[in-house]
Design a protein around this motif. Structure first.
Motif, PDB file in Angstrom:
ATOM      1  N   LEU A   1      46.148 -54.238-129.772  1.00 52.36           N
ATOM      2  CA  LEU A   1      46.460 -55.536-129.379  1.00 52.36           C
ATOM      3  C   LEU A   1      46.141 -55.741-127.769  1.00 52.36           C
ATOM      4  O   LEU A   1      45.630 -56.707-127.376  1.00 52.36           O
ATOM      5  CB  LEU A   1      47.432 -56.170-129.793  1.00 52.36           C
ATOM      6  N   PHE A   2      46.790 -54.502-127.315  1.00 51.42           N
ATOM      7  CA  PHE A   2      46.712 -54.627-125.582  1.00 51.42           C
ATOM      8  C   PHE A   2      45.155 -54.676-125.386  1.00 51.42           C
ATOM      9  O   PHE A   2      44.655 -55.287-124.493  1.00 51.42           O
ATOM     10  CB  PHE A   2      47.478 -53.420-125.113  1.00 51.42           C
ATOM     11  N   ALA A   3      44.289 -53.563-126.116  1.00 47.07           N
ATOM     12  CA  ALA A   3      42.950 -53.701-125.719  1.00 47.07           C
ATOM     13  C   ALA A   3      42.199 -54.845-126.019  1.00 47.07           C
ATOM     14  O   ALA A   3      41.190 -55.478-125.140  1.00 47.07           O
ATOM     15  CB  ALA A   3      42.351 -52.488-126.512  1.00 47.07           C
ATOM     16  N   MET A   4      42.461 -55.585-127.062  1.00 45.42           N
ATOM     17  CA  MET A   4      41.840 -56.661-127.385  1.00 45.42           C
ATOM     18  C   MET A   4      42.049 -57.866-126.398  1.00 45.42           C
ATOM     19  O   MET A   4      41.293 -58.792-126.285  1.00 45.42           O
ATOM     20  CB  MET A   4      42.234 -57.026-128.844  1.00 45.42           C
ATOM     21  N   GLN A   5      43.425 -57.819-126.009  1.00 46.89           N
ATOM     22  CA  GLN A   5      44.131 -59.009-125.141  1.00 46.89           C
ATOM     23  C   GLN A   5      43.170 -58.879-123.909  1.00 46.89           C
ATOM     24  O   GLN A   5      42.789 -59.884-123.377  1.00 46.89           O
ATOM     25  CB  GLN A   5      45.432 -58.894-125.379  1.00 46.89           C
ATOM     26  N   ALA A   6      43.100 -57.603-123.391  1.00 43.98           N
ATOM     27  CA  ALA A   6      42.559 -57.324-122.025  1.00 43.98           C
ATOM     28  C   ALA A   6      40.999 -57.573-122.190  1.00 43.98           C
ATOM     29  O   ALA A   6      40.526 -58.120-121.123  1.00 43.98           O
ATOM     30  CB  ALA A   6      42.740 -55.614-121.627  1.00 43.98           C
ATOM     31  N   GLY A   7      40.380 -57.462-123.201  1.00 41.68           N
ATOM     32  CA  GLY A   7      38.891 -57.781-123.218  1.00 41.68           C
ATOM     33  C   GLY A   7      38.584 -59.146-123.472  1.00 41.68           C
ATOM     34  O   GLY A   7      37.623 -59.637-123.101  1.00 41.68           O
ATOM     35  N   THR A   8      39.686 -59.880-124.276  1.00 40.97           N
ATOM     36  CA  THR A   8      39.491 -61.182-124.130  1.00 40.97           C
ATOM     37  C   THR A   8      39.957 -62.176-123.241  1.00 40.97           C
ATOM     38  O   THR A   8      39.183 -63.012-122.755  1.00 40.97           O
ATOM     39  CB  THR A   8      40.164 -61.636-125.520  1.00 40.97           C
ATOM     40  N   PHE A   9      41.034 -61.848-122.577  1.00 43.66           N
ATOM     41  CA  PHE A   9      41.756 -62.688-121.601  1.00 43.66           C
ATOM     42  C   PHE A   9      41.642 -61.819-120.223  1.00 43.66           C
ATOM     43  O   PHE A   9      42.120 -62.586-119.239  1.00 43.66           O
ATOM     44  CB  PHE A   9      43.047 -63.005-121.947  1.00 43.66           C
ATOM     45  N   GLY A  10      41.220 -60.815-120.074  1.00 41.13           N
ATOM     46  CA  GLY A  10      41.347 -59.983-118.911  1.00 41.13           C
ATOM     47  C   GLY A  10      42.343 -59.010-118.575  1.00 41.13           C
ATOM     48  O   GLY A  10      43.640 -59.186-119.208  1.00 41.13           O
ATOM     49  N   ARG A  11      42.059 -58.052-117.808  1.00 41.90           N
ATOM     50  CA  ARG A  11      43.328 -56.797-117.733  1.00 41.90           C
ATOM     51  C   ARG A  11      44.347 -57.347-116.920  1.00 41.90           C
ATOM     52  O   ARG A  11      45.710 -57.059-117.283  1.00 41.90           O
ATOM     53  CB  ARG A  11      42.525 -55.620-117.083  1.00 41.90           C
ATOM     54  N   ALA A  12      44.021 -58.274-115.984  1.00 41.00           N
ATOM     55  CA  ALA A  12      45.609 -58.894-115.299  1.00 41.00           C
ATOM     56  C   ALA A  12      46.186 -59.578-116.087  1.00 41.00           C
ATOM     57  O   ALA A  12      47.517 -59.507-116.147  1.00 41.00           O
ATOM     58  CB  ALA A  12      44.948 -59.901-114.177  1.00 41.00           C
TER      59      ALA A  12
ATOM     60  N   ALA B   1      46.668 -58.977-119.596  1.00 41.30           N
ATOM     61  CA  ALA B   1      47.363 -58.134-120.403  1.00 41.30           C
ATOM     62  C   ALA B   1      48.490 -57.421-119.653  1.00 41.30           C
ATOM     63  O   ALA B   1      49.501 -56.907-120.513  1.00 41.30           O
ATOM     64  CB  ALA B   1      46.350 -57.077-121.041  1.00 41.30           C
ATOM     65  N   LEU B   2      48.194 -56.957-118.630  1.00 40.24           N
ATOM     66  CA  LEU B   2      49.089 -56.080-117.790  1.00 40.24           C
ATOM     67  C   LEU B   2      50.435 -56.936-117.831  1.00 40.24           C
ATOM     68  O   LEU B   2      51.539 -56.099-117.596  1.00 40.24           O
ATOM     69  CB  LEU B   2      48.866 -55.479-116.437  1.00 40.24           C
ATOM     70  N   ARG B   3      50.590 -58.203-117.490  1.00 41.89           N
ATOM     71  CA  ARG B   3      51.610 -59.034-117.379  1.00 41.89           C
ATOM     72  C   ARG B   3      52.197 -59.522-118.758  1.00 41.89           C
ATOM     73  O   ARG B   3      53.298 -59.436-118.982  1.00 41.89           O
ATOM     74  CB  ARG B   3      51.422 -60.112-116.549  1.00 41.89           C
ATOM     75  N   PHE B   4      51.176 -59.696-119.713  1.00 38.27           N
ATOM     76  CA  PHE B   4      51.643 -60.567-120.995  1.00 38.27           C
ATOM     77  C   PHE B   4      52.445 -59.307-121.983  1.00 38.27           C
ATOM     78  O   PHE B   4      53.305 -59.467-122.452  1.00 38.27           O
ATOM     79  CB  PHE B   4      50.596 -60.933-121.641  1.00 38.27           C
TER      80      PHE B   4
ATOM     81  N   LEU C   1      43.656 -65.550-116.712  1.00 38.49           N
ATOM     82  CA  LEU C   1      42.890 -65.660-117.766  1.00 38.49           C
ATOM     83  C   LEU C   1      41.550 -65.583-117.495  1.00 38.49           C
ATOM     84  O   LEU C   1      41.166 -66.170-116.595  1.00 38.49           O
ATOM     85  CB  LEU C   1      43.248 -66.833-118.811  1.00 38.49           C
ATOM     86  N   ARG C   2      40.856 -64.877-118.258  1.00 37.74           N
ATOM     87  CA  ARG C   2      39.517 -64.512-118.183  1.00 37.74           C
ATOM     88  C   ARG C   2      38.980 -64.766-119.699  1.00 37.74           C
ATOM     89  O   ARG C   2      38.479 -63.442-120.085  1.00 37.74           O
ATOM     90  CB  ARG C   2      39.310 -63.244-117.523  1.00 37.74           C
ATOM     91  N   PRO C   3      38.832 -65.771-120.213  1.00 38.62           N
ATOM     92  CA  PRO C   3      38.285 -65.859-121.426  1.00 38.62           C
ATOM     93  C   PRO C   3      36.721 -65.679-121.692  1.00 38.62           C
ATOM     94  O   PRO C   3      35.984 -65.745-120.472  1.00 38.62           O
ATOM     95  CB  PRO C   3      38.565 -67.321-122.085  1.00 38.62           C
TER      96      PRO C   3
END
Length: 339
Positions: free
Chosen positions: A303-314, A316-319, A195-197
């Motif tokens: 959503l994938f783009a927003m999740q990657a920007g909010t919590f980090g690409r690592a 989003a790629l797993r979640f 997570l990288r908020p």
């Protein structure tokens, strides 16, 4: 001293510094719109003939019907979502959740009922919950459930499926179950370093009114654009795609569920409008359309783009892929029981 010697020499770089830079052609929205209108006016004859074709008339009928039905729910959801995101402090959710993460997950998932907005609003709210100390598993359960089980979305689903009231209960149950499963999976297998908020909320420094209208403008532009794209796709499926293709995809239960689940990811329709698109795909089974309604608000391209920007690409790629699989499985399970 000669005239040539007396004349001051001007270096090329000095001349460039004195002359204003050439702007050249700059394309912006008004210019593009003007050029588009000129092209349309010049081609109005062919455009009129194309729109008079039976296929285009059918396309326009489906497109307008989907947009007109969904637009009031979209606007209402955006207004309520902006109001809650701006005027309700994130600390309220932290105080309302149980201390034990295993119990906080279903409680947070049920709390999604109080956020009547689309998935665009749930991502920043979930990020704020993590920053305020809420367990990530509970925040992620809220992120997934809020766009799918809030009153605006469930009311829109009831309006879109007037002859199938079980669809509302099925959407609520499948979405809530998927959100809880993902929260518990994160609690069991997730790692905090994924997570990288963000360091601060996007509305910091703005007044309440400015933050509210900024949120409204953002959500209307984004959600409205995705609604138009979704309505165009639904109209194209109805009017252009051969009926034999859709029949072949809809006959096989497995193929139909996977096809509409993937379609939900690609179309990225706002959750306040997706029920009307799903109801127009009447050749598919209710279970397949349920998968469309459960998958879309949980994971799609935006959503994938927003999740990657909010919590980090690592993260989003797993979640994202796990969310897709869990949403499809819960849809099939609930659909088999209720539909």
């Amino acid at each position: 001293m000669t005239a040539t010697e007396a004349a001051p020499t001007t270096r090329p770089e000095d001349r460039n510094a004195e002359e204003p830079p050439s702007r050249g052609w700059q394309f912006n929205s008004p210019l593009v719109l003007t050029m588009l209108l000129i092209v349309v006016i010049g081609l109005q004859g062919p455009v009129r003939r194309a729109l008079s074709a039976p296929v285009m008339q059918s396309w326009m009928t489906v497109f307008v019907a989907v947009v007109v039905q969904a637009l009031p729910f979209l606007v209402l959801g955006v207004l309520l979502s902006a109001a809650i995101a701006v005027f309700v402090p994130p600390a309220f959710f932290a105080r309302a959740l149980p201390d034990r993460p295993a119990l906080a997950v279903p409680a947070a998932a049920m709390a999604g009922v109080v956020l009547p907005g689309c998935e665009c609003a749930s991502v920043p709210v979930a990020g704020a919950l993590v920053r305020r100390g809420v367990a990530p598993a509970a925040a992620l359960a809220f992120l997934l459930s809020a766009p799918a089980i809030n009153p605006i979305v469930l009311t829109a689903t009831a309006v879109a499926f007037p002859n199938d009231p079980r669809m509302v209960l099925a959407r609520f149950g499948a979405s809530l179950l998927a959100a809880c499963v993902m929260g518990w999976l994160w609690q069991r297998l997730g790692r905090n370093d994924w997570l990288r908020p963000p360091a601060r909320p996007s509305s910091e420094g703005l007044g309440k009114g400015a933050a509210f209208w900024g949120s409204v403008r953002h959500d209307v532009m984004h959600a409205g654009g995705f609604l138009v794209v979704g309505a165009m796709a639904a109209a194209t499926l109805k009017a252009v795609v051969p009926a034999s293709w859709l029949h072949a995809a809809s006959v096989n239960p497995v193929v139909s569920v996977l096809a509409l689940a993937v379609l939900a990811v690609l179309l990225s329709i706002c959750s306040e409008a997706d029920a009307f698109v799903a109801s127009s795909l009447s050749q598919f089974s209710l279970t397949a359309r349920l998968a469309f309604l459960v998958v879309g608000p949980m994971i799609d391209l935006k959503l994938f783009a927003m999740q990657a920007g909010t919590f980090g690409r690592a993260f989003a790629l797993r979640f994202a892929p796990v969310t897709f699989a869990v949403a499809v499985l819960t849809s099939v399970l609930v659909g088999a029981v209720l539909l």
